[in-house]
Design a protein around this motif. Sequence first.
Motif, PDB file in Angstrom:
ATOM      1  N   SER A 189      -5.629   9.504  -8.724  1.00 33.64           N
ATOM      2  CA  SER A 189      -4.758  10.054 -10.152  1.00 33.64           C
ATOM      3  C   SER A 189      -2.914   9.973  -9.430  1.00 33.64           C
ATOM      4  N   THR A 190      -3.600  10.973  -8.483  1.00 30.27           N
ATOM      5  CA  THR A 190      -2.461  11.516  -7.777  1.00 30.27           C
ATOM      6  C   THR A 190      -1.654  10.209  -7.490  1.00 30.27           C
ATOM      7  N   LEU A 191      -1.630   9.348  -6.602  1.00 29.87           N
ATOM      8  CA  LEU A 191      -1.010   8.289  -6.123  1.00 29.87           C
ATOM      9  C   LEU A 191      -0.109   7.207  -7.157  1.00 29.87           C
ATOM     10  N   LEU A 192      -1.390   7.392  -8.265  1.00 32.43           N
ATOM     11  CA  LEU A 192      -0.851   6.319  -9.350  1.00 32.43           C
ATOM     12  C   LEU A 192       0.463   6.943 -10.331  1.00 32.43           C
ATOM     13  N   ALA A 210       8.461   1.402 -10.677  1.00 32.58           N
ATOM     14  CA  ALA A 210      10.193   0.015 -10.644  1.00 32.58           C
ATOM     15  C   ALA A 210       9.804  -0.434  -9.597  1.00 32.58           C
ATOM     16  N   GLY A 211       8.669  -0.524  -9.391  1.00 26.45           N
ATOM     17  CA  GLY A 211       7.614  -1.947  -8.460  1.00 26.45           C
ATOM     18  C   GLY A 211       7.553  -2.009  -7.197  1.00 26.45           C
ATOM     19  N   ARG A 212       7.958  -0.477  -6.886  1.00 28.87           N
ATOM     20  CA  ARG A 212       7.309   0.178  -5.226  1.00 28.87           C
ATOM     21  C   ARG A 212       6.200   1.255  -5.932  1.00 28.87           C
ATOM     22  N   GLY A 213       5.916   0.931  -3.826  1.00 27.00           N
ATOM     23  CA  GLY A 213       4.452   1.643  -4.116  1.00 27.00           C
ATOM     24  C   GLY A 213       5.255   2.868  -3.468  1.00 27.00           C
ATOM     25  N   ALA A 214       2.993   3.555  -3.451  1.00 29.54           N
ATOM     26  CA  ALA A 214       3.378   4.654  -3.619  1.00 29.54           C
ATOM     27  C   ALA A 214       1.814   5.019  -1.698  1.00 29.54           C
ATOM     28  N   VAL A 215       2.336   5.370  -1.414  1.00 25.63           N
ATOM     29  CA  VAL A 215       1.222   5.243   0.220  1.00 25.63           C
ATOM     30  C   VAL A 215       1.197   6.678   0.823  1.00 25.63           C
ATOM     31  N   ALA A 216      -0.159   7.410   0.296  1.00 28.89           N
ATOM     32  CA  ALA A 216      -0.627   8.710   1.053  1.00 28.89           C
ATOM     33  C   ALA A 216       0.025   8.988   2.667  1.00 28.89           C
ATOM     34  N   VAL A 217       0.149  11.000   3.032  1.00 27.50           N
ATOM     35  CA  VAL A 217       0.732  10.755   4.327  1.00 27.50           C
ATOM     36  C   VAL A 217      -0.098  12.415   4.732  1.00 27.50           C
ATOM     37  N   ASP A 218      -0.795  12.233   5.640  1.00 29.03           N
ATOM     38  CA  ASP A 218      -1.653  13.059   6.180  1.00 29.03           C
ATOM     39  C   ASP A 218      -0.583  14.359   6.211  1.00 29.03           C
ATOM     40  N   GLY A 219      -1.541  15.685   6.344  1.00 24.72           N
ATOM     41  CA  GLY A 219      -0.388  16.977   7.290  1.00 24.72           C
ATOM     42  C   GLY A 219       0.341  16.763   8.408  1.00 24.72           C
ATOM     43  N   ARG A 247       2.056  11.190   8.409  1.00 28.17           N
ATOM     44  CA  ARG A 247       1.705   9.913   8.605  1.00 28.17           C
ATOM     45  C   ARG A 247       1.236   9.138   7.390  1.00 28.17           C
ATOM     46  N   GLU A 248       1.746   8.201   7.636  1.00 29.81           N
ATOM     47  CA  GLU A 248       1.538   6.940   6.328  1.00 29.81           C
ATOM     48  C   GLU A 248      -0.218   7.106   7.190  1.00 29.81           C
ATOM     49  N   GLN A 249      -0.813   6.574   5.427  1.00 30.58           N
ATOM     50  CA  GLN A 249      -2.740   6.276   5.562  1.00 30.58           C
ATOM     51  C   GLN A 249      -2.029   4.749   4.719  1.00 30.58           C
ATOM     52  N   TRP A 250      -2.409   3.536   5.566  1.00 28.89           N
ATOM     53  CA  TRP A 250      -1.757   2.133   5.217  1.00 28.89           C
ATOM     54  C   TRP A 250      -3.121   2.391   4.103  1.00 28.89           C
ATOM     55  N   LEU A 251      -4.708   2.934   4.332  1.00 33.93           N
ATOM     56  CA  LEU A 251      -5.404   2.387   4.001  1.00 33.93           C
ATOM     57  C   LEU A 251      -5.924   3.595   2.476  1.00 33.93           C
ATOM     58  N   LEU A 252      -5.046   3.677   2.207  1.00 32.39           N
ATOM     59  CA  LEU A 252      -4.606   4.212   0.490  1.00 32.39           C
ATOM     60  C   LEU A 252      -3.384   4.548   0.417  1.00 32.39           C
ATOM     61  N   GLY A 253      -3.079   3.721  -0.776  1.00 28.95           N
ATOM     62  CA  GLY A 253      -1.471   3.021  -0.926  1.00 28.95           C
ATOM     63  C   GLY A 253      -2.512   2.492  -2.119  1.00 28.95           C
ATOM     64  N   ALA A 266      -9.137  13.268   1.165  1.00 29.19           N
ATOM     65  CA  ALA A 266      -8.646  12.486   0.597  1.00 29.19           C
ATOM     66  C   ALA A 266      -8.608  11.676   1.373  1.00 29.19           C
ATOM     67  N   TRP A 267      -8.012  11.675   2.651  1.00 32.07           N
ATOM     68  CA  TRP A 267      -7.649  10.910   4.077  1.00 32.07           C
ATOM     69  C   TRP A 267      -8.205  10.811   5.463  1.00 32.07           C
TER      70      TRP A 267
END
Length: 189
Positions: free
Chosen positions: A107-110, A115-124, A127-133, A170-171
């Motif tokens: 829900s937080t990511l969504l 505007a057509g742009r994605g959201a990616v989780a970052v860790d503490g 660093r981007e967590q590409w398999l959580l976006g 989450a990550w």
Amino acid sequence: MTAYGGDVFDAVILAGGRAERLGGVDKPGLEVGGTPMVGNVAAAAREAGRVVIVGPARAIPGAVFVREDPPGAGPVPALRAGLAEVTAPWVVLLAGDLPFLAPSHLSTLLAHTGAGRGAVAVDGEGREQWLLGVWEAAGLREALAAYEGRSLRGLLAPLVGRRVPLPRQAWFDCDTRDDLEEARNERAG
């Protein structure tokens, strides 16, 4: 994006890797707290219109199972296979070994897309967590069609609109036996 649900997003869970650091076992099928990790990830994505799991078929009701060709070819071919089953305008891309992922994390990511742009989780450590976006499906399809590399980072980085700090639960993934033991101990405690 503030409202979401089955008509807005589908989930693609990558669950067919080689798990080399775990000796080649079926990592997403390993249990934490009595539930296979991939089952927990699918449950976290329960609001998705479709849950597409790229990997071997498992007992997860309602999920669609596909395989990349050849199996084990890597995350970019796996994403390509999973994305072929997506019908919603947005896709949540997830690893199959996230034992503590919860619907609130998605829900937080969504809530940070637009505007057509994605959201990616970052860790503490940022660093981007590409398999959580979360990614716009049409833009991801376009990027995949033009992409010849093998790196998820290379594919997804140009599509990022927001980097979203999420809590460790989450990550946190289970790449090693120590990670798995830590997750099991945390779940048991």
